[in-house]
Motif scaffolding. Sequence first.
Motif, PDB file in Angstrom:
ATOM      1  N   ALA A  43     -10.986 -51.598 -20.304  1.00  0.00           N
ATOM      2  CA  ALA A  43     -10.082 -50.926 -19.377  1.00  0.00           C
ATOM      3  C   ALA A  43      -9.811 -49.489 -19.804  1.00  0.00           C
ATOM      4  CB  ALA A  43      -8.767 -51.700 -19.277  1.00  0.00           C
ATOM      5  N   ALA A  44      -9.749 -49.251 -21.106  1.00  0.00           N
ATOM      6  CA  ALA A  44      -9.440 -47.913 -21.611  1.00  0.00           C
ATOM      7  C   ALA A  44     -10.676 -47.050 -21.802  1.00  0.00           C
ATOM      8  CB  ALA A  44      -8.702 -48.023 -22.942  1.00  0.00           C
ATOM      9  N   GLY A  45     -11.858 -47.649 -21.709  1.00  0.00           N
ATOM     10  CA  GLY A  45     -13.085 -46.892 -21.905  1.00  0.00           C
ATOM     11  C   GLY A  45     -13.309 -46.485 -23.347  1.00  0.00           C
ATOM     12  N   VAL A  46     -12.935 -47.355 -24.308  1.00  0.00           N
ATOM     13  CA  VAL A  46     -13.109 -47.057 -25.731  1.00  0.00           C
ATOM     14  C   VAL A  46     -13.959 -48.134 -26.377  1.00  0.00           C
ATOM     15  CG1 VAL A  46     -10.921 -45.807 -25.853  1.00  0.00           C
ATOM     16  CG2 VAL A  46     -10.964 -48.254 -26.386  1.00  0.00           C
ATOM     17  N   ASP A  47     -14.469 -47.811 -27.550  1.00  0.00           N
ATOM     18  CA  ASP A  47     -15.351 -48.716 -28.298  1.00  0.00           C
ATOM     19  C   ASP A  47     -14.502 -49.551 -29.257  1.00  0.00           C
ATOM     20  OD1 ASP A  47     -17.208 -49.913 -29.982  1.00  0.00           O
ATOM     21  OD2 ASP A  47     -18.446 -48.114 -30.201  1.00  0.00           O
ATOM     22  N   PRO A  48     -14.551 -50.887 -29.176  1.00  0.00           N
ATOM     23  CA  PRO A  48     -13.746 -51.710 -30.080  1.00  0.00           C
ATOM     24  C   PRO A  48     -14.085 -51.512 -31.551  1.00  0.00           C
ATOM     25  CG  PRO A  48     -15.291 -53.060 -28.830  1.00  0.00           C
ATOM     26  CD  PRO A  48     -15.306 -51.699 -28.205  1.00  0.00           C
ATOM     27  N   LEU A  49     -15.262 -50.977 -31.844  1.00  0.00           N
ATOM     28  CA  LEU A  49     -15.636 -50.720 -33.234  1.00  0.00           C
ATOM     29  C   LEU A  49     -15.126 -49.369 -33.720  1.00  0.00           C
ATOM     30  CD1 LEU A  49     -17.483 -53.133 -32.575  1.00  0.00           C
ATOM     31  CD2 LEU A  49     -19.273 -52.017 -33.929  1.00  0.00           C
ATOM     32  N   ARG A  50     -14.513 -48.582 -32.804  1.00  0.00           N
ATOM     33  CA  ARG A  50     -14.055 -47.232 -33.167  1.00  0.00           C
ATOM     34  C   ARG A  50     -12.568 -47.033 -32.888  1.00  0.00           C
ATOM     35  NH1 ARG A  50     -18.329 -42.890 -33.205  1.00  0.00           N
ATOM     36  NH2 ARG A  50     -20.352 -43.931 -33.226  1.00  0.00           N
ATOM     37  N   ILE A  51     -11.803 -48.103 -32.904  1.00  0.00           N
ATOM     38  CA  ILE A  51     -10.351 -47.997 -32.813  1.00  0.00           C
ATOM     39  C   ILE A  51      -9.746 -48.604 -34.076  1.00  0.00           C
ATOM     40  CG2 ILE A  51     -10.327 -48.016 -30.291  1.00  0.00           C
ATOM     41  CD1 ILE A  51      -9.414 -50.939 -30.413  1.00  0.00           C
ATOM     42  N   PHE A  52      -8.530 -48.219 -34.395  1.00  0.00           N
ATOM     43  CA  PHE A  52      -7.886 -48.599 -35.652  1.00  0.00           C
ATOM     44  C   PHE A  52      -8.215 -50.044 -36.027  1.00  0.00           C
ATOM     45  CE2 PHE A  52      -5.417 -44.919 -34.425  1.00  0.00           C
ATOM     46  CZ  PHE A  52      -5.184 -44.290 -35.640  1.00  0.00           C
ATOM     47  N   GLY A  53      -8.725 -50.216 -37.255  1.00  0.00           N
ATOM     48  CA  GLY A  53      -9.302 -51.504 -37.627  1.00  0.00           C
ATOM     49  C   GLY A  53      -8.551 -52.289 -38.670  1.00  0.00           C
ATOM     50  N   SER A  54      -7.323 -51.873 -39.031  1.00  0.00           N
ATOM     51  CA  SER A  54      -6.576 -52.621 -40.043  1.00  0.00           C
ATOM     52  C   SER A  54      -6.456 -54.087 -39.640  1.00  0.00           C
ATOM     53  CB  SER A  54      -5.182 -52.028 -40.212  1.00  0.00           C
ATOM     54  OG  SER A  54      -5.237 -50.748 -40.790  1.00  0.00           O
ATOM     55  N   GLY A  55      -6.581 -54.957 -40.632  1.00  0.00           N
ATOM     56  CA  GLY A  55      -6.553 -56.395 -40.385  1.00  0.00           C
ATOM     57  C   GLY A  55      -7.894 -57.047 -40.631  1.00  0.00           C
ATOM     58  N   ALA A  56      -8.959 -56.244 -40.639  1.00  0.00           N
ATOM     59  CA  ALA A  56     -10.293 -56.744 -40.968  1.00  0.00           C
ATOM     60  C   ALA A  56     -10.640 -56.318 -42.387  1.00  0.00           C
ATOM     61  CB  ALA A  56     -11.334 -56.204 -39.991  1.00  0.00           C
ATOM     62  N   LEU A  57     -11.452 -57.081 -43.042  1.00  0.00           N
ATOM     63  CA  LEU A  57     -11.965 -56.741 -44.368  1.00  0.00           C
ATOM     64  C   LEU A  57     -13.475 -56.582 -44.282  1.00  0.00           C
ATOM     65  CD1 LEU A  57     -11.848 -56.597 -47.543  1.00  0.00           C
ATOM     66  CD2 LEU A  57     -12.135 -59.082 -47.521  1.00  0.00           C
ATOM     67  N   VAL A  58     -13.973 -55.440 -44.744  1.00  0.00           N
ATOM     68  CA  VAL A  58     -15.413 -55.230 -44.901  1.00  0.00           C
ATOM     69  C   VAL A  58     -15.758 -55.522 -46.355  1.00  0.00           C
ATOM     70  CG1 VAL A  58     -17.261 -53.513 -44.947  1.00  0.00           C
ATOM     71  CG2 VAL A  58     -15.602 -53.513 -43.071  1.00  0.00           C
ATOM     72  N   ALA A  59     -16.747 -56.364 -46.580  1.00  0.00           N
ATOM     73  CA  ALA A  59     -17.168 -56.684 -47.946  1.00  0.00           C
ATOM     74  C   ALA A  59     -18.684 -56.799 -47.993  1.00  0.00           C
ATOM     75  CB  ALA A  59     -16.530 -57.990 -48.425  1.00  0.00           C
ATOM     76  N   THR A  60     -19.239 -56.404 -49.135  1.00  0.00           N
ATOM     77  CA  THR A  60     -20.653 -56.648 -49.385  1.00  0.00           C
ATOM     78  C   THR A  60     -20.763 -57.616 -50.554  1.00  0.00           C
ATOM     79  OG1 THR A  60     -20.848 -54.710 -50.860  1.00  0.00           O
ATOM     80  CG2 THR A  60     -21.343 -54.393 -48.514  1.00  0.00           C
TER      81      THR A  60
END
Length: 335
Positions: free
Chosen positions: A256-273
């Motif tokens: 609806a907002a025309g934005v990318d879900p991968l490019r909006i504030f992402g706190s709450g997820a953990l990236v790990a390798t």
Amino acid sequence: MPGKVSPDDLLAHVFERTETADETVLQGPADGEDAAAIDWPDGEGTLVVSSDPISLAASAVGTLAVYVASNDVAVSGADPRWLTAVVLLPSDADGSADGSLLEGIADDLHAAAGEIGASIVGGHSEYVDQLERPLLSLTAMGATDRFVPTGGAEPGDAVILTKAAGLEGSAVLAADFGDDLGIDPETRERAESFLDEISVAPEARLVRADATAMHDPTEGGVAAGLLEVARASEVRLEVDREAVPVREATATLCEAAGVDPLRIFGSGALVATVPGDAVDDRLEALSDAGIEAAEIGTVRGLEGGDPALVLDGEPITGPIEDDLYPLWERADADD
């Protein structure tokens, strides 16, 4: 443009001025690194320290301030244990102070710190006429016997993401733009509830034993967080967009907002390798704890190229701007 100072400006103006000859400093200011690591003077373990500011509605600022500051300690392999809080508050129109605002923020700080097992050990509070809403800056500290940097990813590692992309950004979209976007109340309520999931301390505890790198994606979303890992580690992260979890409420709001879900504030997820032979064990441990997680990509060597997030085959090397900033700018221009 609001937001983080660019990595190039930090390299040019900050990092060279913060170098230290102190041998106890294991990790100082660097591109992509959000926490410092300092050897305990007695040589037993490592002290991890991180600071973060936050300015939001008073109903959420205390809780989120604890989570955001503590996340950077948690993803460095430590349990957040001590917090200091600088609390700057607006005065009301006639210059008098509203004590109930401070009381509410203090209650939230105390409750959130207790939830993650940390103690608030000091800080400062002050009323500032120029402020329109509270501004908090928290410093979080913890100890670990195995520091996990942002820049530790190795070729051949698997990339894991917990929960989903855009959790914090979804809550912001629902709260700030829900009316304008015509989003139904149920979807908005579900998205705003994502703020309850901003802490990544639980999943960091489950991943850190095998993690080569961990990171807390914030501004710029999961995409920016992945790129920061790539830059800090001097590798390329190959990620399949379809493998990145995106919740239904997030997808609805972003479309609806025309934005990318991968490019909006992402706190709450953990990236790990993690090494390839450990990924199944880590995903199983997360699942057993009731934490969503997915393998979303692979770490590759540079092979003559620059550090990059390779998203669906497209290399991204430059800083990633959060898609919410233009929305706020347009809203301000329309007022």
